[in-house]
Write a protein that holds these residues in place. Structure first.
Motif, short mmCIF file in Angstrom:
data_model
loop_
_atom_site.label_atom_id
_atom_site.label_comp_id
_atom_site.label_asym_id
_atom_site.label_seq_id
_atom_site.Cartn_x
_atom_site.Cartn_y
_atom_site.Cartn_z
N GLU A 527 -1.47 6.27 8.12
CA GLU A 527 -1.22 5.57 6.74
C GLU A 527 -2.55 4.49 6.63
O GLU A 527 -3.20 4.44 5.51
N THR A 531 -5.19 4.40 3.50
CA THR A 531 -5.47 3.14 2.84
C THR A 531 -6.79 3.08 2.92
O THR A 531 -7.44 2.50 1.76
N LEU A 549 -2.99 -5.34 -0.53
CA LEU A 549 -2.58 -3.95 -0.73
C LEU A 549 -1.82 -3.60 -1.66
O LEU A 549 -1.66 -2.25 -2.17
N LEU A 552 -3.06 -1.50 -4.82
CA LEU A 552 -3.24 -0.09 -4.75
C LEU A 552 -2.19 0.72 -4.98
O LEU A 552 -2.43 2.08 -5.22
N LEU A 557 -2.17 4.50 -3.85
CA LEU A 557 -1.23 4.85 -2.82
C LEU A 557 0.37 4.81 -3.25
O LEU A 557 0.37 3.88 -4.19
N VAL A 560 2.95 0.30 0.31
CA VAL A 560 2.12 -0.17 1.13
C VAL A 560 2.21 0.31 2.41
O VAL A 560 3.43 0.53 2.70
N PRO A 561 1.24 0.48 3.29
CA PRO A 561 1.57 0.83 4.76
C PRO A 561 2.17 -0.19 5.62
O PRO A 561 1.99 -1.41 5.36
N TYR A 572 -3.95 -7.18 5.87
CA TYR A 572 -5.21 -6.83 5.03
C TYR A 572 -5.68 -8.27 4.73
O TYR A 572 -5.18 -9.09 3.87
#
Length: 616
Positions: A527, A531, A549, A552, A557, A560-561, A572
């Motif tokens: 992940e 990302t 994040l 994204l 994506l 979100v990771p 992040y």
């Protein structure tokens, strides 16, 4: 006429009774008396007394008019008379002698009983036979034989390993990885580049092999013999006999594939240094494919770790080129990276407890008779197998294994009495043979039987599974776990330890749940790599890094990771114009992106964060 008896020192003159009967009857009486006295087996003094008493008896009978034949007949057989006389004399001995005699009898009986038990144990152990062997190698080969030849990557890996120049590994001996993992600033970088260029044909074969869907390694394939000899091993049939220990099955192919992994990784880094994007992508995909092949086919945790290591190295290389050399990648190549990452599945493989149970069952099969035989008894061959496991354990430095070391120390010290003891070599002298036999007998008499060992192992593995099933979001206190406490209880009891120490040949003193659940950590790395690609795609589209994040989602994506250690998103932020992306890792605390000195699943430092960006 005066006569002296031949027994004793006290002369006894015959009286007139026997003398009157004549010389022949006198000699007959004397021989009978001497025979009786001799058969009494008494002390010399007592024999002299009996001799005098018997001569008096015959003299008295002769005086009464009886002849010698009648006297002898009335007296009875010599051996019966001797036995009765002996019993009477012994009863009249002192109490001290009787006490000593009884003690001697008890001691002799004890020694005879011990010798009998020893002979019984020796015969019992040497006559015991093992059950039918489990051919793990045959099972693996049968499964892999169903893979079509066109789908197998191993034949090309093998050809490349035969062709490549092993001079580097001979010269650097135990540390070829120090050269293969070098960076451009290292003094030996030019040597590494030249070495890789000289092995271009092998690298091409490795790249072709990585494109196959399966590894397809056949353990007992005679075609492997030439490669095995180059790798310093024996033929395939000799390397993998029936009932070979489970931990030997991994060698040597995994060691050689690890060399392939390092070569491909080095080739990708050289291509990156040369600013050759397509060549980098070629070797990167080869390393990624190798990891996928190993990971998909492995039945062993440590082999899984090799497969994951190859893919994780590829992830790190991808993050490095995307963030530091993005100019080498086109939008199409970024999209290709993403399609490769989509091939990585999130399948969870919980292998620790099943693999430990399988290894222990093989140990029991190699050491004990079947359970139907009085619960399963240790065999002579089995004692040598246990010694082989102990010898292997002495050569491995397990981290944080104080419990195992304490548990196995007595058995290992016993084995060291015979330095040449293993399951393949005979003792070199009588002393070694005696030591081995005594150790084996002691184990046979003190160890729990097969059924008892299996039941205790099942109980401990159940406790271990509970510990391993804890979610990664829970901080693990292994020292206070029920599993650890049970191990300590066994070690603290000498009686229990004597019965159950073979358990510690298999049971780990410590297994962290992040090792068991390494698949989740592995997917978190995937992940983070996705990302990284998404961050670059966002930057190319907008001209800046995203602030969060969530920016994204959903264009770059799907979601979100997540940090598997907290259940919240990976941390992040943009620092000095560059993205910082990291996990809090096992201490569950945000240390501001402070990196770990090293981290291997379950065995690395527990403090600090694991940083994905920037790449160290």
């Amino acid at each position: 006429m005066t006569h002296e008896p031949p027994i004793g020192h006290n002369p006894y003159p015959l009286q007139s009774g026997l003398a009157r009967l004549g010389e022949a009857q006198e000699r007959q009486a004397r021989e009978f008396v001497e025979t009786v006295v001799r058969q009494t087996r008494l002390w010399r003094r007592e024999r002299n007394e009996v001799l005098m008493e018997l001569f008096h008896h015959f003299d008295d009978g002769a005086d009464a008019g009886q002849d010698v034949d009648q006297l002898i007949k009335d007296f009875g057989p010599p051996h019966i008379a001797a036995r009765l006389i002996r019993s009477a004399k012994i009863r009249n001995r002192s109490w001290k002698w009787h006490a000593w005699h009884r003690a001697f009898q008890i001691s002799a009986a004890t020694v005879c009983l011990m010798l009998g038990c020893l002979l019984f144990l020796v015969a019992r152990m040497h006559l015991a036979t093992l059950g039918p062997p489990t051919d793990l190698v045959g099972q693996f080969d049968q499964a892999n034989s169903s893979i079509a030849m066109t789908d197998r990557g191993w034949p090309e890996y093998r050809e490349g390993l035969i062709l490549f120049d092993r001079t580097l590994f001979i010269e650097t001996r135990e540390s070829p990885g120090l050269l293969l993992t070098g960076v451009p600033t290292d003094p030996h970088w030019d040597r590494l580049v030249k070495y890789l260029d000289g092995n271009a044909k092998s690298l091409d074969l490795f790249v072709q092999a990585s494109q196959r869907p399966r590894l397809g390694y056949i353990y007992r394939d005679p075609s492997n013999d030439a490669w095995l000899r180059l790798a310093g091993s024996r033929t395939s049939a000799e390397t993998y006999p029936v009932n070979v220990p489970r931990f030997w099955i991994l060698l040597p192919q995994i060691q050689e594939l690890n060399i392939v992994r390092m070569l491909l990784n080095s080739a990708a880094r050289v291509a990156l240094e040369r600013k050759n994007g397509p060549e980098f992508l070629r070797f990167w995909r080869a390393q990624f494919g190798l990891g996928q092949q190993i990971h998909a086919e492995s039945e062993f945790r440590c082999v899984d770790a090799y497969g994951r290591a190859s893919i994780l190295d590829a992830f790190a290389l991808m993050r490095r080129i995307v963030t530091e050399h993005s100019e080498l990648l086109s939008d199409e190549q970024l999209a290709l990276f993403r399609s490769d990452l989509d091939l990585v599945t999130g399948e969870t493989k919980r292998k620790t407890v099943p693999e430990l149970r399988s290894s222990f069952e093989q140990l029991l099969q190699r050491s004990y008779t079947p359970e139907a035989d009085y619960g399963g008894r240790l065999t002579a061959v089995g004692s040598r197998a246990l010694c082989g496991y102990l010898t292997f354990d002495l050569s491995v430095d397990f981290p944080d294994e104080s419990i195992r070391r304490t548990a196995l120390r007595p058995a290992q010290e016993a084995v060291q009495l015979s330095s040449n003891w293993n399951q393949y070599e005979s003792p070199r002298n009588v002393k070694e043979a005696v030591n081995q036999e005594l150790i084996a007998l002691r184990w046979s008499a003190t160890l729990a039987n097969r059924r008892e060992l299996r039941l205790e192992m099942d109980r401990l593995l159940a406790l271990l599974q509970v510990e391993l099933d804890q979610p990664l979001t829970v901080s693990q206190d292994f020292a206070s776990s029920a599993y650890r406490q049970e191990l300590q209880r066994l070690v603290a009891s000498p009686d229990q330890l004597r019965r159950y120490w073979p358990l510690f040949l298999i049971l780990p003193g410590k297994v962290s749940h992040d090792f068991e659940q390494a698949e989740e950590i592995f997917m978190m790395a995937r992940e983070a790599t996705l990302t990284t690609v998404a961050l670059e795609q966002y930057r190319r589209r907008t001209g800046k890094w995203p602030e969060h994040l969530v920016d994204l989602v959903p264009v770059d994506l799907p979601h979100v990771p997540r940090d598997v250690f907290t259940g919240r998103p990976l941390i992040y932020r943009v620092v000095a114009g560059q993205p910082l992306l990291y996990s809090v890792w096992g201490n569950h605390q945000d240390d501001g992106g402070k990196t770990l000195p090293s981290q291997v699943f379950g065995y690395g430092p527990r403090d600090g964060d694991f940083r994905y960006l920037p790449v160290d």
